[in-house]
Write a protein that holds these residues in place. Structure first.
Motif, short mmCIF file in Angstrom:
data_model
loop_
_atom_site.label_atom_id
_atom_site.label_comp_id
_atom_site.label_asym_id
_atom_site.label_seq_id
_atom_site.Cartn_x
_atom_site.Cartn_y
_atom_site.Cartn_z
N CYS A 267 1.01 -1.04 -0.14
CA CYS A 267 0.04 0.07 -0.01
C CYS A 267 1.20 1.19 0.00
O CYS A 267 2.15 1.39 -0.04
CB CYS A 267 -0.98 -0.16 1.47
N GLU A 269 2.03 3.94 -2.72
CA GLU A 269 2.00 3.96 -3.91
C GLU A 269 1.80 3.08 -4.68
O GLU A 269 1.71 2.01 -4.84
CB GLU A 269 3.87 4.64 -4.33
N ASN A 290 -3.22 -5.49 -3.49
CA ASN A 290 -2.40 -3.88 -3.30
C ASN A 290 -3.74 -3.62 -3.41
O ASN A 290 -5.12 -3.22 -3.73
CB ASN A 290 -2.48 -3.90 -5.35
N LEU A 291 -3.32 -2.14 -2.07
CA LEU A 291 -4.32 -1.81 -1.49
C LEU A 291 -4.31 -0.01 -1.66
O LEU A 291 -2.87 -0.05 -1.92
CB LEU A 291 -3.78 -2.26 -0.08
N TYR A 292 -5.37 0.23 -1.95
CA TYR A 292 -5.23 1.75 -1.32
C TYR A 292 -5.48 1.99 -0.56
O TYR A 292 -6.63 1.70 -0.01
CB TYR A 292 -6.10 1.79 -2.92
N PRO A 294 -5.42 6.62 2.02
CA PRO A 294 -4.47 7.75 2.54
C PRO A 294 -4.87 7.76 4.00
O PRO A 294 -5.84 7.30 4.43
CB PRO A 294 -5.01 8.77 1.83
N THR A 295 -3.81 7.99 4.84
CA THR A 295 -4.08 8.35 5.88
C THR A 295 -4.96 8.86 6.59
O THR A 295 -5.89 8.18 7.55
CB THR A 295 -2.77 9.27 6.51
N GLU A 296 -6.20 9.33 6.19
CA GLU A 296 -6.80 10.42 6.13
C GLU A 296 -8.45 9.19 6.06
O GLU A 296 -9.44 9.85 6.90
CB GLU A 296 -7.17 11.62 5.42
N ILE A 319 -6.55 -0.59 -8.06
CA ILE A 319 -6.45 -0.78 -7.24
C ILE A 319 -7.95 -0.20 -6.15
O ILE A 319 -7.93 -0.87 -4.74
CB ILE A 319 -5.81 1.25 -6.37
N ASP A 370 -6.56 12.76 -5.65
CA ASP A 370 -5.97 11.36 -6.87
C ASP A 370 -6.94 11.83 -7.41
O ASP A 370 -7.81 12.09 -7.21
CB ASP A 370 -5.79 9.97 -6.03
N PHE A 381 -5.44 4.12 -10.71
CA PHE A 381 -4.74 5.88 -9.51
C PHE A 381 -3.75 6.14 -11.33
O PHE A 381 -3.39 5.25 -11.62
CB PHE A 381 -3.99 5.53 -9.03
N ARG A 384 -2.12 12.70 -9.76
CA ARG A 384 -2.51 13.70 -8.30
C ARG A 384 -2.95 15.36 -8.80
O ARG A 384 -2.67 15.53 -10.17
CB ARG A 384 -1.09 14.03 -7.32
#
Ligand code: AMP
Length: 491
Positions: A267, A269, A290-292, A294-296, A319, A370, A381, A384
């Protein structure tokens, strides 16, 4: 599912002597984790900090860090993990911005801080051995469990607040979709200041597995790293694709070296197909995911299982399947995430929070920044909307780096551009206009500027090359010509 803490308690009762945490030179059983964290929580509660006041936990891959995380949340406080590689000024910024009441350390912190700094080891040494703690103070529901600081385009790191409920939902999702039930060792490669570490930390502890952590020191020393991996008995591997790519450079990294390895979780990138092909050859028993995410939105929200059919069919891995309920693409192409793992927002930054986390039909959603597109039933993906980049797995805001360079006294202006090789960012390049023209050799100035910068930015955020110019090139609109510079930097 039980709460995270209740689930760990159950393991501590049922398998007290099982190893919870292991490094090449230290280990901790579930019983030790449970009782030491009770003692720490008891101590923290006596400090009378504000309910939910954050506690910074500073260190690197030590068993006592895990004790400190669990101790903090038992006492009702979110923790802010800060890796000991973090430069002093950044630690100051994070400490102030989080409003932390205290810093707990598992490693020597040499700088002067303007709030209490206590070594976890000393607290435990002095604490009573027979503490019995009730669960009444534990973080729960919408309480914040941890706050992870990530690069911010305003020049200040952003504190992403993850609630107890976010984390529980994430762990439940992991347990439901990945082969995590069967007993085995989970690898912990990412330092705790990155949310990728949460992908192995809590699923391992909640499931009663052993977490095997590798240190930066080992990572910097290939012999030590592969010796450690060989003895780790790892079954579930979690890392950035960049880390796996680095390991692949060693021809001996294969199923023979790690016979128990059967699951790769990647995960953070783009996971290159070439990396998957090589892994499939070297680890024929293992399944790659393949994991996708963000921290949020708490580590990850979607995944695809990487099959031979998938890598043969596409030039780039998807993704998520389009059936993924919490991930969608807006009309302008931005990937939007909804659901129970969306963070409570950025700590102390209501404007930033309102912008990134709008409320839609009563629910908070997250606009990732993204860009994605849908093809053949999958979400892909493609880049950005802004100047956030991933370099060797690290999330960086180019604007934060530029602001820090601009703040250096010798610098008049600067622009930082990513250097691409075959569509992948391999480094950053800073283009700088100095206040005074260069007098001596450029490399000396670069050395001086990099040294100044290292007080503010971690090593992975400092551009590799510095180039000096009389003026920054402008595009026809009068803006700095980032595109032109980026093309120039493509290798
Ligand atoms: P972080 O908050 O450090 O986990 O970084 C989150 C960002 O990493 C996402 O917004 C994406 O830009 C990128 N990212 C995460 N997972 C993937 C993936 N599987 N493929 C491509 N990019 C990813």
């Amino acid at each position: 599912m039980l709460s995270i803490l209740a689930a760990i308690e159950r393991v501590a009762i049922q398998q007290p002597q099982k190893t919870a945490y292991q490094t090449h030179n230290a280990s901790l059983t579930y019983s030790e984790l449970w009782h030491l964290s009770d003692r720490l929580a008891d101590y923290l509660m006596k400090l009378n900090l504000r309910r939910q006041q954050p506690i910074v936990i500073y260190g690197h891959m030590s068993p006592l860090q895990i004790v400190a995380f669990i101790g903090a949340v038992k006492a009702g406080h979110p923790y802010v993990p800060v890796d000991s590689s973090t430069p002093s000024e950044r630690l100051q910024l994070i400490t102030e911005a989080s409003g932390a009441g205290l810093i707990l350390t598992t490693e020597l912190l040499q700088m002067q801080m303007n709030l209490p700094v206590m070594a976890v080891h000393d607290i435990l040494d002095a604490s009573s051995k027979d503490v019995i703690l009730s669960s009444a103070t534990w973080v729960q529901g919408e309480d914040i469990h941890y706050i992870i600081y990530t690069s911010g385009s305003t020049g200040q790191p952003k504190g992403v607040q993850i609630t107890a409920s976010n984390l529980t939902h994430f762990v439940m999702w992991m347990q439901e979709h990945f082969p995590l039930q069967e007993d085995g060792v989970f690898l912990n490669q990412a330092p705790y200041s990155f949310d990728l570490s949460v992908m192995d930390l809590y699923p391992a502890l909640v499931g009663g597995h052993t977490l095997y952590a590798i240190t930066q020191q080992e990572i910097a020393n290939p012999k030590a790293l592969f010796d450690s991996l060989a003895t780790s008995n790892t079954r579930v591997w979690t890392s950035t694709p960049s880390f796996a790519k680095m390991c692949l450079m060693n021809k001996e990294w294969d199923q023979k070296l790690m016979p128990a390895l059967d699951t790769f979780l990647f995960c953070g990138e783009v996971l290159p197909i070439a990396v998957c092909n090589e892994l499939m050859l070297r680890f024929p028993q293992a399944i790659i995911y393949n994991l996708y995410g963000p921290t949020e939105t708490t580590v990850a929200v979607s995944y695809v299982k990487v099959t031979k059919e998938l890598v043969a069919r596409f030039e780039q891995l998807p993704i998520a399947p389009i059936t993924e309920p919490n991930v969608s693409v807006a009309e302008d192409g931005e990937i939007i995430i909804s659901g129970p793992t969306v963070s409570a927002g950025y700590l102390g930054a209501p404007k930033l929070t309102a912008k990134a986390f709008p409320i839609v039909d009563g629910d908070r959603i997250y606009q990732t920044g993204d860009i994605g597109y849908v093809q053949d039933g999958y979400l892909f993906f493609s880049g950005r909307k802004d100047f956030q980049v991933k370099l060797h797995g690290y999330r960086l805001e180019i604007e934060e780096i530029e602001k820090q360079i601009n703040n250096l006294p010798p610098v008049s202006s600067c622009v930082v551009v990513p250097v691409y090789k075959e569509k992948e960012i391999i480094s950053l390049s800073a283009h700088i206009v100095l206040r005074e023209p260069l007098t001596g050799a450029a490399f000396k100035t670069t050395k001086q500027l990099k040294a100044l910068l290292s007080a503010y930015l971690p090593a992975y955020m400092i551009p590799k090359t510095f180039k000096y110019m009389d003026a920054l090139p402008l595009n026809p609109n009068g803006k700095v010509d980032r595109k032109g510079l980026a093309v120039m930097e493509t290798v």
